[in-house]
Scaffold this motif. Sequence first.
Motif, PDB file in Angstrom:
ATOM      1  N   ARG A  61      19.999 -18.726  61.076  1.00 33.99           N
ATOM      2  CA  ARG A  61      19.832 -18.381  59.508  1.00 33.99           C
ATOM      3  C   ARG A  61      19.470 -17.113  59.112  1.00 33.99           C
ATOM      4  N   ILE A  62      18.810 -16.377  59.898  1.00 35.77           N
ATOM      5  CA  ILE A  62      18.332 -15.009  59.629  1.00 35.77           C
ATOM      6  C   ILE A  62      19.740 -14.126  59.916  1.00 35.77           C
ATOM      7  N   ASP A  63      20.480 -14.547  61.185  1.00 31.39           N
ATOM      8  CA  ASP A  63      21.534 -13.747  61.650  1.00 31.39           C
ATOM      9  C   ASP A  63      22.576 -13.849  60.386  1.00 31.39           C
ATOM     10  N   GLU A  64      22.750 -15.199  60.138  1.00 27.69           N
ATOM     11  CA  GLU A  64      23.812 -15.404  58.751  1.00 27.69           C
ATOM     12  C   GLU A  64      23.388 -14.403  57.780  1.00 27.69           C
ATOM     13  N   ALA A  65      22.439 -14.601  57.608  1.00 23.98           N
ATOM     14  CA  ALA A  65      21.910 -13.356  56.088  1.00 23.98           C
ATOM     15  C   ALA A  65      22.318 -12.007  56.393  1.00 23.98           C
ATOM     16  N   TYR A  66      21.943 -11.609  57.460  1.00 19.62           N
ATOM     17  CA  TYR A  66      22.213 -10.181  57.881  1.00 19.62           C
ATOM     18  C   TYR A  66      23.732 -10.063  58.147  1.00 19.62           C
ATOM     19  N   SER A  67      24.279 -10.874  58.538  1.00 16.53           N
ATOM     20  CA  SER A  67      25.841 -10.853  58.952  1.00 16.53           C
ATOM     21  C   SER A  67      26.729 -10.754  57.497  1.00 16.53           C
ATOM     22  N   SER A  68      26.354 -11.696  56.617  1.00 13.36           N
ATOM     23  CA  SER A  68      27.066 -11.779  55.374  1.00 13.36           C
ATOM     24  C   SER A  68      26.652 -10.830  54.249  1.00 13.36           C
ATOM     25  N   PHE A  69      25.433  -9.807  54.638  1.00 11.97           N
ATOM     26  CA  PHE A  69      25.284  -8.940  53.643  1.00 11.97           C
ATOM     27  C   PHE A  69      26.133  -7.721  53.373  1.00 11.97           C
ATOM     28  N   VAL A  70      26.773  -6.945  54.310  1.00  9.44           N
ATOM     29  CA  VAL A  70      27.710  -6.071  54.237  1.00  9.44           C
ATOM     30  C   VAL A  70      29.034  -6.722  53.506  1.00  9.44           C
ATOM     31  N   PRO A  71      29.470  -7.807  53.932  1.00  4.04           N
ATOM     32  CA  PRO A  71      30.784  -8.010  53.452  1.00  4.04           C
ATOM     33  C   PRO A  71      30.398  -8.550  51.854  1.00  4.04           C
ATOM     34  N   PHE A  72      29.356  -9.123  51.444  1.00  5.43           N
ATOM     35  CA  PHE A  72      28.916  -9.448  50.049  1.00  5.43           C
ATOM     36  C   PHE A  72      28.874  -8.275  49.332  1.00  5.43           C
ATOM     37  N   MET A  73      28.144  -7.180  49.958  1.00  2.06           N
ATOM     38  CA  MET A  73      28.029  -5.914  49.019  1.00  2.06           C
ATOM     39  C   MET A  73      29.309  -5.274  48.922  1.00  2.06           C
ATOM     40  N   ARG A  74      30.228  -4.996  50.136  1.00  2.00           N
ATOM     41  CA  ARG A  74      31.470  -4.820  49.671  1.00  2.00           C
ATOM     42  C   ARG A  74      32.276  -5.285  48.394  1.00  2.00           C
ATOM     43  N   HIS A  75      32.001  -6.600  48.467  1.00  2.00           N
ATOM     44  CA  HIS A  75      32.708  -7.501  47.651  1.00  2.00           C
ATOM     45  C   HIS A  75      32.008  -7.023  46.210  1.00  2.00           C
TER      46      HIS A  75
END
Length: 142
Positions: A61-75
């Motif tokens: 879950r920690i990895d998922e949170a960090y992995s999804s942050f940059v694409p989320f922020m770009r969006h």
Amino acid sequence: MALFLIAIVGFGLPISWDEQSYDNNGKLSTQAMIFDMASNLWTRWFLPKWAYRLGNKKLKRIDEAYSSFVPFMRHRIAERETELKKLRACDTQAETDRTDLIKDVFGRLVDAKLSEGRLALSDEEVIGNSFVFVSQLRPYSF
């Protein structure tokens, strides 16, 4: 409480008290992503990348949170750029009046990205500044 304040005031994100950790598609919610990042800074920094592949649910879950942050922020940056470009196109007021219409910190960062000249921010700088905001939630989230 700090999570809600920074997410709403700082980023303009719609977050509610009763939001589920995962949506109907099994994707980590924005609220859970931000909270997990803020809560697990030291874990993320000190554990090697291979440790996240060991099958531990918390680490996954920690990895998922960090992995999804940059694409989320770009969006989010793309969305806010569109809003601000429309505001700039129809706005006949002075630039100082226009910046008064931007109510959150993230909007001001994206507005700085749209600026011209050597002081304009890149996507990476906007994301980096946003990460600083998220990382500052850690001491106040519990």
